[in-house]
Scaffold this motif. Structure first.
Motif, mmCIF file in Angstrom:
data_model
loop_
_atom_site.group_PDB
_atom_site.id
_atom_site.type_symbol
_atom_site.label_atom_id
_atom_site.label_comp_id
_atom_site.label_asym_id
_atom_site.label_seq_id
_atom_site.Cartn_x
_atom_site.Cartn_y
_atom_site.Cartn_z
ATOM 1 N N GLN A 64 3.290 -2.034 -8.588
ATOM 2 C CA GLN A 64 2.419 -3.009 -7.935
ATOM 3 C C GLN A 64 1.532 -3.659 -8.983
ATOM 4 N N ALA A 65 1.062 -4.870 -8.703
ATOM 5 C CA ALA A 65 0.189 -5.585 -9.643
ATOM 6 C C ALA A 65 -0.693 -6.554 -8.884
ATOM 7 N N GLU A 66 -1.953 -6.688 -9.340
ATOM 8 C CA GLU A 66 -2.919 -7.572 -8.691
ATOM 9 C C GLU A 66 -3.035 -8.918 -9.393
ATOM 10 N N GLN A 67 -2.451 -9.058 -10.575
ATOM 11 C CA GLN A 67 -2.346 -10.354 -11.238
ATOM 12 C C GLN A 67 -0.869 -10.735 -11.303
ATOM 13 N N TYR A 68 -0.606 -12.046 -11.393
ATOM 14 C CA TYR A 68 0.784 -12.526 -11.309
ATOM 15 C C TYR A 68 1.482 -11.825 -10.136
ATOM 16 N N VAL A 69 0.870 -12.005 -8.984
ATOM 17 C CA VAL A 69 1.310 -11.293 -7.782
ATOM 18 C C VAL A 69 2.800 -11.536 -7.545
ATOM 19 N N GLY A 70 3.509 -10.463 -7.294
ATOM 20 C CA GLY A 70 4.950 -10.534 -7.048
ATOM 21 C C GLY A 70 5.778 -10.248 -8.274
ATOM 22 N N ASP A 71 5.153 -10.256 -9.467
ATOM 23 C CA ASP A 71 5.902 -10.001 -10.692
ATOM 24 C C ASP A 71 5.946 -8.492 -10.940
ATOM 25 N N ILE A 72 6.723 -7.822 -10.107
ATOM 26 C CA ILE A 72 6.904 -6.376 -10.173
ATOM 27 C C ILE A 72 8.396 -6.094 -10.054
ATOM 28 N N SER A 73 8.768 -4.838 -10.104
ATOM 29 C CA SER A 73 10.152 -4.463 -9.816
ATOM 30 C C SER A 73 10.269 -4.144 -8.336
ATOM 31 N N GLN A 74 10.789 -5.089 -7.568
ATOM 32 C CA GLN A 74 10.956 -4.840 -6.149
ATOM 33 C C GLN A 74 11.953 -3.718 -5.916
ATOM 34 N N TRP A 75 12.948 -3.614 -6.807
ATOM 35 C CA TRP A 75 13.915 -2.507 -6.682
ATOM 36 C C TRP A 75 13.205 -1.168 -6.854
ATOM 37 N N PHE A 76 12.336 -1.072 -7.846
ATOM 38 C CA PHE A 76 11.640 0.199 -8.038
ATOM 39 C C PHE A 76 10.745 0.504 -6.841
ATOM 40 N N ARG A 77 10.048 -0.512 -6.349
ATOM 41 C CA ARG A 77 9.121 -0.289 -5.235
ATOM 42 C C ARG A 77 9.859 0.118 -3.956
ATOM 43 N N ASP A 78 10.934 -0.602 -3.640
ATOM 44 C CA ASP A 78 11.597 -0.408 -2.351
ATOM 45 C C ASP A 78 12.648 0.688 -2.366
ATOM 46 N N THR A 79 13.282 0.919 -3.526
ATOM 47 C CA THR A 79 14.402 1.859 -3.585
ATOM 48 C C THR A 79 14.090 3.085 -4.425
ATOM 49 N N ALA A 80 13.658 2.868 -5.668
ATOM 50 C CA ALA A 80 13.495 4.009 -6.572
ATOM 51 C C ALA A 80 12.321 4.903 -6.181
ATOM 52 N N MET A 81 11.166 4.309 -5.853
ATOM 53 C CA MET A 81 10.007 5.135 -5.525
ATOM 54 C C MET A 81 10.247 6.009 -4.292
ATOM 55 N N PRO A 82 10.848 5.503 -3.204
ATOM 56 C CA PRO A 82 11.148 6.410 -2.092
ATOM 57 C C PRO A 82 12.078 7.554 -2.482
ATOM 58 N N ILE A 83 13.008 7.296 -3.410
ATOM 59 C CA ILE A 83 13.872 8.387 -3.871
ATOM 60 C C ILE A 83 13.047 9.408 -4.640
ATOM 61 N N LEU A 84 12.200 8.949 -5.544
ATOM 62 C CA LEU A 84 11.357 9.850 -6.326
ATOM 63 C C LEU A 84 10.402 10.646 -5.440
ATOM 64 N N ALA A 85 9.954 10.027 -4.356
ATOM 65 C CA ALA A 85 9.041 10.715 -3.436
ATOM 66 C C ALA A 85 9.737 11.845 -2.686
ATOM 67 N N GLY A 86 11.054 11.971 -2.880
ATOM 68 C CA GLY A 86 11.781 13.082 -2.272
ATOM 69 C C GLY A 86 11.414 14.431 -2.843
ATOM 70 N N THR A 87 10.678 14.456 -3.943
ATOM 71 C CA THR A 87 10.138 15.707 -4.465
ATOM 72 C C THR A 87 8.637 15.556 -4.676
ATOM 73 N N ARG A 88 7.873 16.545 -4.246
ATOM 74 C CA ARG A 88 6.421 16.524 -4.462
ATOM 75 C C ARG A 88 6.075 16.726 -5.933
ATOM 76 N N LYS A 89 7.068 17.072 -6.737
ATOM 77 C CA LYS A 89 6.824 17.229 -8.168
ATOM 78 C C LYS A 89 6.604 15.878 -8.845
ATOM 79 N N HIS A 90 7.052 14.785 -8.209
ATOM 80 C CA HIS A 90 6.829 13.464 -8.801
ATOM 81 C C HIS A 90 5.378 13.078 -8.561
ATOM 82 N N VAL A 91 4.593 13.054 -9.628
ATOM 83 C CA VAL A 91 3.148 12.876 -9.490
ATOM 84 C C VAL A 91 2.640 11.578 -10.091
ATOM 85 N N LEU A 92 3.450 10.943 -10.971
ATOM 86 C CA LEU A 92 2.924 9.781 -11.694
ATOM 87 C C LEU A 92 4.059 8.841 -12.046
ATOM 88 N N ASN A 93 3.817 7.554 -11.835
ATOM 89 C CA ASN A 93 4.706 6.503 -12.337
ATOM 90 C C ASN A 93 3.949 5.673 -13.360
#
Length: 982
Positions: free
Chosen positions: A292-321
């Motif tokens: 996510q980013a508050e400047q240049y709004v929208g210039d993020i990885s939508q794939w990471f936000r919508d797909t990769a992060m939910p996969i990573l959240a499958g373990t509580r061991k994932h604490v930091l991106n």
């Protein structure tokens, strides 16, 4: 020896399409600095660069003992003066200090020391990681002082040398501006030398690594990641994503640029393995484009936000991106998972408040426009991770902060969540008039962690599936700054009671609602929700009825979810599904229907036939009166649409492939210019697609940026993703209202027909500069617009400049250039003594053309050609020479063998040089890529340049055999004749 900047620029022009862009000759031995990478408890890779020599030797031993062990490796010849050495040391002991040096022939580095990684068996003590990245600037080395400051601060904090206090450094991408060898040497390796001989560095792929590096050849050459695996799950074949375990921490490096489908499957395997691995306590993900980013709004990885992060959240061991791409620091928490995310934006192009489209995001707590680095410290005994961020500078102030601590947060394993709060305010079931306040009982937690956030939700239904308010607020929210002169962050939540939420007058429409709230602590853990309260609003406004869908293409057998809002509060209001073309009425029954439940809500429809276009209608009081606009959708597989390439010449015909289509007789592919809306304007070219899969070549196109889409039923309903491509070069147009500006006058820029990608920008360079090599004077993002105007607030210094439009944070020029002057200009007077060559890079058999002027004009002044390693003198005769015969003139030298040379102008039959030497290279005719042989690699380079002309990014001078300044099949035939004769 390093070439003068002007000569490096000429070399870059002469070899514009080469993967390298080398600007260095022989490095002296003391310049060799090893680059450590891919460390484990028992091994480490050591790499270094030399200009010559093929030996790759590491001499090493346990710290304090002789360097009595030797390991050898391989050498990659990436260019004639760029040899990359790689040696893996194996059989090492865990957590042991070693000393070593590297050797290539007579070139020997100083002695360095490193420490191997701990094993997973170590469950006590401290483990530290240094985080930097996104430094990318070629001509403004900010990364070296940042690393120097980080090293000094860490050693001050710990009282230990860096290699004893920190286990690893990670870099989150854009460690080059373009992926040439010049940048890998001078932007990636040279600044990293502050730590790279003592501390292993691991990297993620950024977008800038992909520029000027076809096939990521240089990326893969410099990074020894191909052998990395975790639990048998290997790194990507192109080494752009991998999972690397050090101690009890698993670092997952992802590719935010491409390969998303395969990468998602790979990531699922990694997360599943880590979740059950007793030797992994912590998972940290690293990706260049952020969550996510508050400047240049929208210039993020939508794939990471919508797909990769939910996969990573499958373990509580994932604490930091950890992300980058934005050149600042930011920190936030995901909305629903106990995961922190940060942007560690390094010291790249200036990014500051007021420069772009900005928006306060509720999953970003702090955005601070500083140059920073992070120290991640794991306390293995306490089961905690602390992330400390130190600022060194600000784009408006330079290096002004001296390792100022600007943020710190902690994540503890297995700490208790906050206690469930109570919600106070209107009694449950009450009727209220707005404004109305609701508040939480005081924050309570047995973990000792402080309160960090609250979340209030108001919904139309008791299940909270139709929320109308979803508000997350943090105890501090750093957004914006104070401006000149200090540019200090501003906390826009200062004085805000985040445990109270007031619904303002007209903040909700009339109707019935439910409200609940919860606390989150500084460990990113949410409490349970409070018990929900119901209430009814009267005396407010009634909203307009509407329908809403999450998407417009639904897979066969997938429930189609329709959300309805602001109904008429009648028991028999209903939502119906009709086929396209049907008109609701007693003679035309709906395909599916259901009564609503309340004013707003949602319902799911199943059993809809595939391959059909439908619409949803919102009707009132058991009648056929529609009270909201219809919502069109399609049930069926989404076709895959692809174009044969993404860049075409003007007049060239694009070919499209499709598969998985409905095979309707009137389905079609249409091509539109970027910015056009189908239906509002006709397509540029099109064709029917009556089969499930197929190929079609459409009509020739004029210069422009385009997209293609798949439509159905002879209408404008799109059921595929849009496929972008471009035709021609210098597609966009830029202009200036005034090209002769007075001192202090602002630019007034117009642009049109741009590609409309997120970080397109107007770049300003000094006259004669080469983008990507020479310093960018200033840049102005166009905020993703295809057309528009800009009037920057700050005027440029007096001088001569040019500007053009560049695509998506790269140096790929997509418009005409506009030259302009500010004030009287400052073009320097020509050097009275000038020596030059027409080309700095020639082929065997070509003549070297030398020019000179402003010389003394002595009868026996002379020109000498020397090898790059020679020094003019009686004991080192020139390769060729001749008298100049005048103060100005030209001369031609031929018959030069392959090698590195320079031309010198010498006075009066002696060895006194009258001008700066001019280096040049001679390459074997047909050896386009400079590896010393003529093979299929040269063929591939030749083919890649086909269709380009001088000035195009793909143009390759050494592939232009007939010297007509364009690469055609005629040039390929001439190259092939050389290939078969050798």
């Amino acid at each position: 020896m390093t070439l003068p900047a002007a000569i490096a620029r000429r070399l870059r022009v002469a070899a514009a399409a080469l993967v390298c862009g080398c600007a260095a000759l022989n490095a002296s031995a003391e310049d060799i600095t090893p680059y450590l990478q891919t460390p484990t408890a028992n091994s480490i890779w050591v790499s270094w660069k030399t200009a010559e020599g093929d030996a790759s030797i590491v001499e090493y031993g346990v710290d304090g003992e002789p360097l009595d062990r030797t390991a050898s490796g391989a050498t990659q010849t990436l260019a004639s003066n760029y040899r990359l050495h790689g040696v893996q040391l194996t059989g090492l002991q865990p957590e042991t200090l070693y000393t070593y040096r590297v050797r290539t022939g007579s070139q020997v580095s100083p002695v360095f020391r490193f420490r191997t990684q701990p094993t997973a068996a170590r469950k006590s003590g401290h483990f530290r990681i240094l985080v930097t990245g996104d430094h990318q600037l070629r001509n403004d080395d900010r990364h070296t002082p940042l690393l120097q400051a980080a090293k000094a601060k860490i050693e001050s904090l710990t009282g230990l040398p860096l290699e004893e206090s920190v286990q690893l450094m990670l870099n989150n991408g854009d460690q080059v501006d373009v992926g040439t060898l010049d940048h890998y040497e001078f932007v990636h390796m040279k600044p990293s030398a502050v730590v790279s001989g003592n501390l292993a560095i691991m990297t993620a792929l950024g977008n800038h690594e992909t520029y000027y590096d076809p096939g990521l050849v240089n990326w893969r050459a410099h990074n020894f990641y191909d052998q990395i695996s975790y639990k048998g799950i290997a790194a990507a074949a192109d080494e752009t994503y991998y999972a690397h375990q050090v101690g009890r921490v698993l670092l997952v490096y992802l590719n935010s640029e491409s390969g998303f489908s395969a990468q998602a499957e790979w990531l699922r395997k990694v997360v599943a393995a880590a979740n059950t691995d007793p030797d992994v306590d912590w998972v940290i993900s690293v990706v260049h484009r952020p969550y996510q980013a508050e400047q240049y709004v929208g210039d993020i990885s939508q794939w990471f936000r919508d797909t990769a992060m939910p996969i990573l959240a499958g373990t509580r061991k994932h604490v930091l991106n950890i992300g980058a791409h934005h050149h600042l620091y930011a920190r936030g928490q995901t909305r629903d998972w106990p995961i922190y995310h940060i942007i560690s934006g390094g010291t790249a192009w200036d990014q500051f408040w007021g420069q772009s489209t900005e928006r306060d995001m509720d999953d970003v707590q702090k955005t601070i426009a500083n140059w920073t680095w992070q120290l991640i410290e794991f306390d293995l005994d306490a089961g905690s991770m602390k992330v400390s961020t130190y600022a060194e500078g600000h784009p408006k102030l330079g290096f002004a902060y001296n390792s100022r601590l600007i943020d710190e947060f902690e994540r503890r394993l297995d700490a208790a969540a906050p206690e469930k709060p109570e919600l106070n305010g209107a009694a449950s079931g009450a009727t209220v008039t707005l404004p109305q306040s609701f508040s939480l009982s005081p924050f309570m937690s047995t973990s000792g962690m402080a309160m960090n956030s609250t979340q209030f939700q108001i919904s139309r239904d008791a299940a909270f599936s139709s929320t109308v308010v979803d508000l997350i607020r943090d105890v501090e929210n750093l957004y914006g700054d104070t401006g000149s002169p200090d540019y200090e962050p501003v906390d826009i939540h200062a004085g805000v009671d985040i445990e109270t939420y007031t619904v303002q007058q007209y903040g909700l429409n009339n109707g019935s609602y439910y409200i609940r709230a919860r606390h989150r602590d500084a460990n990113a853990e949410w409490s349970s929700w409070s018990d929900a309260r119901s209430f009814k609003v009267e005396g407010s406004a009634d909203g307009d009825p509407a329908l809403r869908m999450a998407k417009k293409v639904w897979a066969p057998n997938e429930p189609v979810t329709v959300e309805y809002l602001n109904g008429r509060s009648k028991a028999k209001d209903w939502v119906a599904i009709y086929r396209k073309g049907q008109t609701p009425g007693s003679a035309t029954p709906s395909i599916k229907w259901a009564y609503v439940s309340g004013v707003s809500g949602q319902m799911a429809f199943t059993g809809l036939a595939a391959g059909v276009e439908y619409y949803a209608a919102f009707l009132t009081d058991d009648s056929y009166v529609e009270i909201a606009p219809r919502l069109a959708f399609y049930v069926g597989n989404m076709p895959e649409l692809a174009v044969n390439k993404t860049q075409f010449n003007v007049g060239e015909r694009p070919t499209f492939n499709w598969s998985g289509a409905p095979a309707g007789s009137k389905d079609w592919i249409g091509v539109y210019r970027v910015g056009q809306t189908p239906g509002g304007i006709g397509s540029t070219t099109w064709a029917y697609t009556p089969t499930e899969s197929g190929t079609v070549t459409l009509g020739a196109l004029n210069k422009g940026y385009y997209y293609a889409a798949f439509f159905i039923n002879d209408a404008y309903f799109e059921i595929s993703d849009r496929v972008p491509f471009a035709v021609g070069s210098e597609i966009a147009s830029v202009s200036l209202v005034n090209t002769a500006l007075a001192s202090g006058e602002r630019l007034d820029i117009r642009f049109s027909d741009g590609p409309a990608t997120a970080k397109d920008y107007i770049g300003v360079f000094r006259k004669g500069a080469v983008p990507g090599i020479d310093l960018l004077v200033n840049y102005y993002y166009v905020d993703g617009r295809a057309s528009g105007s800009l009037s920057p607030l700050e005027a440029l210094p007096d001088g001569e400049y040019f500007l053009a439009l560049y695509i998506n944070d790269s140096y790929t020029e997509v418009s005409n250039r506009v030259e302009f002057t500010v004030g009287a200009g400052n073009t320097p007077e020509p050097d009275p003594r000038a020596l030059g060559v027409t080309l700095n890079l020639i082929r065997t058999g070509d003549a070297l053309e030398v020019t000179w002027s402003g010389m003394p004009g002595n009868a026996k002044d002379w020109l000498g050609i020397y090898r790059s390693t020679q020094t003019p003198g009686s004991s080192s005769p020139s390769v060729q020479w001749r008298y100049a015969g005048g103060a100005a003139g030209t001369a031609s030298f031929s018959g030069l063998a392959v090698g590195e040379y320079y031309v010198a102008f010498l006075l009066n039959d002696g060895y006194e040089e009258a001008a700066t030497r001019v280096p040049f290279s001679v390459r074997k005719r047909g050896d386009i890529n400079g590896d010393g042989i003529i093979n299929v690699a040269d063929r591939d380079t030749q083919r890649a340049a086909l269709g380009s002309c001088d000035g195009d990014a793909r143009y390759q001078p050494l592939a232009d055999f007939d010297n007509d300044h364009c690469i055609t099949q005629a040039d390929y035939k001439l190259w092939y004749a050389l290939f078969v004769k050798q």
